[in-house]
Design a protein around this motif. Structure first.
Motif, PDB file in Angstrom:
ATOM      1  N   LEU A  62       0.270  -3.170  -3.003  1.00  0.00           N
ATOM      2  CA  LEU A  62      -1.012  -3.848  -2.827  1.00  0.00           C
ATOM      3  C   LEU A  62      -0.827  -5.214  -2.179  1.00  0.00           C
ATOM      4  O   LEU A  62      -1.614  -5.609  -1.306  1.00  0.00           O
ATOM      5  CB  LEU A  62      -1.710  -3.997  -4.182  1.00  0.00           C
ATOM      6  CG  LEU A  62      -3.020  -4.795  -4.183  1.00  0.00           C
ATOM      7  CD1 LEU A  62      -4.052  -4.193  -3.231  1.00  0.00           C
ATOM      8  CD2 LEU A  62      -3.599  -4.885  -5.597  1.00  0.00           C
ATOM      9  N   ALA A  63       0.217  -5.938  -2.574  1.00  0.00           N
ATOM     10  CA  ALA A  63       0.447  -7.273  -2.008  1.00  0.00           C
ATOM     11  C   ALA A  63       0.634  -7.200  -0.493  1.00  0.00           C
ATOM     12  O   ALA A  63       0.123  -8.053   0.248  1.00  0.00           O
ATOM     13  CB  ALA A  63       1.665  -7.915  -2.665  1.00  0.00           C
ATOM     14  N   GLU A  96      -1.771  -8.941   2.267  1.00  0.00           N
ATOM     15  CA  GLU A  96      -1.190  -9.899   3.212  1.00  0.00           C
ATOM     16  C   GLU A  96      -1.545  -9.519   4.651  1.00  0.00           C
ATOM     17  O   GLU A  96      -1.877 -10.387   5.468  1.00  0.00           O
ATOM     18  CB  GLU A  96       0.329  -9.940   3.036  1.00  0.00           C
ATOM     19  CG  GLU A  96       1.014 -10.967   3.920  1.00  0.00           C
ATOM     20  CD  GLU A  96       2.517 -11.000   3.712  1.00  0.00           C
ATOM     21  OE1 GLU A  96       3.162 -11.949   4.204  1.00  0.00           O
ATOM     22  OE2 GLU A  96       3.065 -10.075   3.078  1.00  0.00           O
ATOM     23  N   ARG A  97      -1.482  -8.226   4.952  1.00  0.00           N
ATOM     24  CA  ARG A  97      -1.834  -7.779   6.306  1.00  0.00           C
ATOM     25  C   ARG A  97      -3.302  -8.059   6.610  1.00  0.00           C
ATOM     26  O   ARG A  97      -3.642  -8.530   7.707  1.00  0.00           O
ATOM     27  CB  ARG A  97      -1.519  -6.281   6.447  1.00  0.00           C
ATOM     28  CG  ARG A  97      -1.725  -5.759   7.866  1.00  0.00           C
ATOM     29  CD  ARG A  97      -1.293  -4.318   8.010  1.00  0.00           C
ATOM     30  NE  ARG A  97      -2.097  -3.407   7.230  1.00  0.00           N
ATOM     31  CZ  ARG A  97      -1.617  -2.641   6.235  1.00  0.00           C
ATOM     32  NH1 ARG A  97      -0.345  -2.718   5.883  1.00  0.00           N
ATOM     33  NH2 ARG A  97      -2.415  -1.822   5.580  1.00  0.00           N
ATOM     34  N   LEU A  98      -4.171  -7.793   5.648  1.00  0.00           N
ATOM     35  CA  LEU A  98      -5.589  -8.058   5.854  1.00  0.00           C
ATOM     36  C   LEU A  98      -5.848  -9.557   6.041  1.00  0.00           C
ATOM     37  O   LEU A  98      -6.672  -9.954   6.877  1.00  0.00           O
ATOM     38  CB  LEU A  98      -6.400  -7.541   4.659  1.00  0.00           C
ATOM     39  CG  LEU A  98      -6.474  -6.022   4.489  1.00  0.00           C
ATOM     40  CD1 LEU A  98      -7.261  -5.672   3.238  1.00  0.00           C
ATOM     41  CD2 LEU A  98      -7.100  -5.364   5.698  1.00  0.00           C
ATOM     42  N   GLN A  99      -5.138 -10.378   5.284  1.00  0.00           N
ATOM     43  CA  GLN A  99      -5.318 -11.828   5.413  1.00  0.00           C
ATOM     44  C   GLN A  99      -4.947 -12.294   6.819  1.00  0.00           C
ATOM     45  O   GLN A  99      -5.628 -13.138   7.401  1.00  0.00           O
ATOM     46  CB  GLN A  99      -4.478 -12.544   4.367  1.00  0.00           C
ATOM     47  CG  GLN A  99      -4.717 -14.054   4.326  1.00  0.00           C
ATOM     48  CD  GLN A  99      -3.970 -14.708   3.179  1.00  0.00           C
ATOM     49  OE1 GLN A  99      -2.999 -14.163   2.658  1.00  0.00           O
ATOM     50  NE2 GLN A  99      -4.416 -15.878   2.772  1.00  0.00           N
ATOM     51  N   ILE A 156      -7.998   2.130  -1.126  1.00  0.00           N
ATOM     52  CA  ILE A 156      -9.369   1.837  -0.687  1.00  0.00           C
ATOM     53  C   ILE A 156      -9.357   0.845   0.476  1.00  0.00           C
ATOM     54  O   ILE A 156     -10.041   1.041   1.493  1.00  0.00           O
ATOM     55  CB  ILE A 156     -10.201   1.285  -1.860  1.00  0.00           C
ATOM     56  CG1 ILE A 156     -10.392   2.362  -2.931  1.00  0.00           C
ATOM     57  CG2 ILE A 156     -11.563   0.786  -1.371  1.00  0.00           C
ATOM     58  CD1 ILE A 156     -10.997   1.836  -4.224  1.00  0.00           C
ATOM     59  N   LEU A 157      -8.580  -0.213   0.344  1.00  0.00           N
ATOM     60  CA  LEU A 157      -8.530  -1.235   1.389  1.00  0.00           C
ATOM     61  C   LEU A 157      -7.964  -0.678   2.692  1.00  0.00           C
ATOM     62  O   LEU A 157      -8.432  -1.036   3.782  1.00  0.00           O
ATOM     63  CB  LEU A 157      -7.687  -2.420   0.913  1.00  0.00           C
ATOM     64  CG  LEU A 157      -8.290  -3.256  -0.224  1.00  0.00           C
ATOM     65  CD1 LEU A 157      -7.300  -4.314  -0.691  1.00  0.00           C
ATOM     66  CD2 LEU A 157      -9.606  -3.894   0.201  1.00  0.00           C
ATOM     67  N   VAL A 158      -6.984   0.200   2.588  1.00  0.00           N
ATOM     68  CA  VAL A 158      -6.430   0.831   3.791  1.00  0.00           C
ATOM     69  C   VAL A 158      -7.502   1.660   4.488  1.00  0.00           C
ATOM     70  O   VAL A 158      -7.599   1.666   5.723  1.00  0.00           O
ATOM     71  CB  VAL A 158      -5.204   1.681   3.412  1.00  0.00           C
ATOM     72  CG1 VAL A 158      -4.894   2.703   4.491  1.00  0.00           C
ATOM     73  CG2 VAL A 158      -3.994   0.780   3.169  1.00  0.00           C
ATOM     74  N   GLY A 159      -8.329   2.370   3.718  1.00  0.00           N
ATOM     75  CA  GLY A 159      -9.415   3.144   4.317  1.00  0.00           C
ATOM     76  C   GLY A 159     -10.417   2.252   5.017  1.00  0.00           C
ATOM     77  O   GLY A 159     -10.854   2.540   6.140  1.00  0.00           O
TER      78      GLY A 159
END
Length: 448
Positions: free
Chosen positions: A126-127, A131-134, A367-370
């Protein structure tokens, strides 16, 4: 690094001053099946760790099966010498434990943020996603909701029994949503809520759910995805402990009764940019539609995460509000992805597919990856259930099929990490095969 150590050291020293009767602290982390493992440290040794002394635990503790056994997964466990791996203390998580007979403390530990994080540790997975999304300017705000059942503390022939109504001493065996159930079980529910708050968890709404002895507790919206998942994990631990103290057994098992609703993990997610604008509301909610499309596209390939065991698959399509296909809809609880009514500032998705016993770090990561995939590909979703009640795409409903589908999906492998996907899928495959290595009484009744 020095300021980080001084902050941790101050946290430990403040804890010792406020809780002088606590001699030991449990240092805990969540493994792949969603169980806590760790070590019990004398509190004075915890000060040394906070000051910078190494904290090491076996790397392969993360790979434990649902019953605690080790499986051969590649070279892990049996051909790697069972090496130690560094862990670190998670700041802000040192809290008192009130449900044990002796005064204790507990504190989360993790490999994320160390020099060599464990690629398949759930919190590290998850981290990395966060981090990638940030880096892309995407900042999630997350809120979990968890359903669970209360049972009588004693099992009968290994089977759960209905919780006893504390006022009448009768079995609470009637499915209902009555507010009176909250009153009848107020003593244990209030203790659960207060204990969770003492752990730093933002508890909000408590609901009596449809199943007999079934409840739901909601958490506040949190702009730190790791902390939101920490809350969900820690709540399960404290709730089980508090229930036993009151003579009950609390369970997040996905489907304890075939005839009653299962227990789910519902996750609300909204996405903001650095200026605080809701990304899902952009372009007249077109971004929301793209995000939903991405969620639905990857959902069938993440089923071992959302339904992590044999029992969890029983929940799907069984009774109320449990989806049978990957679907979405506005204010529709039959959908996997529900869009609650809200203003543009609070526009969000509610992902409803995961079972309550799923690993919260991995559920949120999937979920975030989707959502990320949908925003990148900008595809339109299938019709919502509000327009077409038959809308939806199939997903695997059996573990061996599910792990094959997950392991072969290149986008999931890329965004969650190929090493994690291989390890996780093999762990679930081995667990499922081990579960089947027992002949049940029904087989004798049918085939003897």
């Amino acid at each position: 690094m020095k300021s980080h150590s001084s902050t941790l050291l101050a946290e430990v020293r403040t804890f010792r001053q406020n809780h002088p009767d606590v001699r030991y602290v449990d240092l805990i982390a969540l493994d792949i099946p969603g169980h806590f493992y760790g070590k019990r440290y004398p509190v004075e040794m915890l000060e040394k760790v906070a000051a910078g002394s190494p904290l090491k635990l076996p790397q392969n503790a993360v790979l434990l099966g649902a019953q605690g056994g080790l499986f051969k997964i590649g070279d892990y466990c049996f051909n790697d010498g069972d090496p130690d791996a560094n862990r670190r203390l998670v700041p802000g998580t040192l809290k008192p434990v009130s449900w044990e007979a002796q005064p204790l403390g507990q504190m989360l530990i993790t490999s994320d943020g160390t020099e060599a994080p464990i690629e398949f540790e759930p919190r590290e997975v998850l981290a990395k996603v966060l981090e990638r999304l940030q880096h892309k300017g995407i900042h999630p705000v997350v809120a979990f909701e968890l359903e669970f059942y209360l049972f009588d503390k004693k099992l009968e022939n290994g089977l759960p029994q209905f919780a006893r109504d504390p006022l009448s001493d009768d079995a609470d065996d009637q499915p209902n949503l009555h507010i009176e159930r909250l009153s009848r079980f107020s003593e244990v529910l209030d203790d659960m809520a207060q204990t969770a708050k003492a752990q730093g968890i933002d508890i909000t709404v408590i609901t009596a759910e449809i199943g007999p002895g079934q409840f739901e507790i909601n958490f506040g919206h949190c702009d730190d995805g790791l902390r939101a998942a920490d809350w969900a994990a820690l709540f399960c631990r404290s709730t089980r402990g508090v229930a036993l103290k009151h003579g009950y057994r609390a369970s997040f098992m996905a489907k304890p009764y075939l005839q009653f609703p299962g227990s789910g993990m519902h996750v609300h997610v909204s996405l903001y940019d650095a200026a605080g604008n809701n990304l899902l509301a952009a372009h007249q909610q077109q971004a929301l539609r793209h995000a939903v499309a991405g969620c639905l596209e990857l959902l069938p390939h993440c089923m071992p995460i959302f339904s992590p065991n044999h029992n969890a698959f029983r929940r799907l399509g069984g009774t109320v509000n449990a989806a049978t296909r990957a679907s979405w809809g506005f204010e529709d609880r039959d959908a996997c992805v529900r869009i609650p009514e809200s203003d543009p500032r609070n526009l969000r998705i509610e992902h409803r597919l995961a079972s309550a016993d799923a690993n919260p770090y991995l559920v949120l990561a999937a979920i975030l990856v989707g959502l990320e995939h949908g925003l990148e590909t900008k595809r339109e979703p299938i019709a919502p259930l509000n327009e077409d009640r038959s809308s939806g795409t199939d997903f695997p409903v059996e573990m061996l099929d599910a792990v094959r589908v997950m392991q072969q999906q290149p986008i999931v492998r890329d965004k969650l990490g190929a090493e994690f996907v291989d390890v996780y899928c093999e762990n679930k495959r081995q667990d499922h095969l081990a579960f089947q290595q027992e002949i049940h009484a029904r087989e004798y009744r049918w085939f003897l």
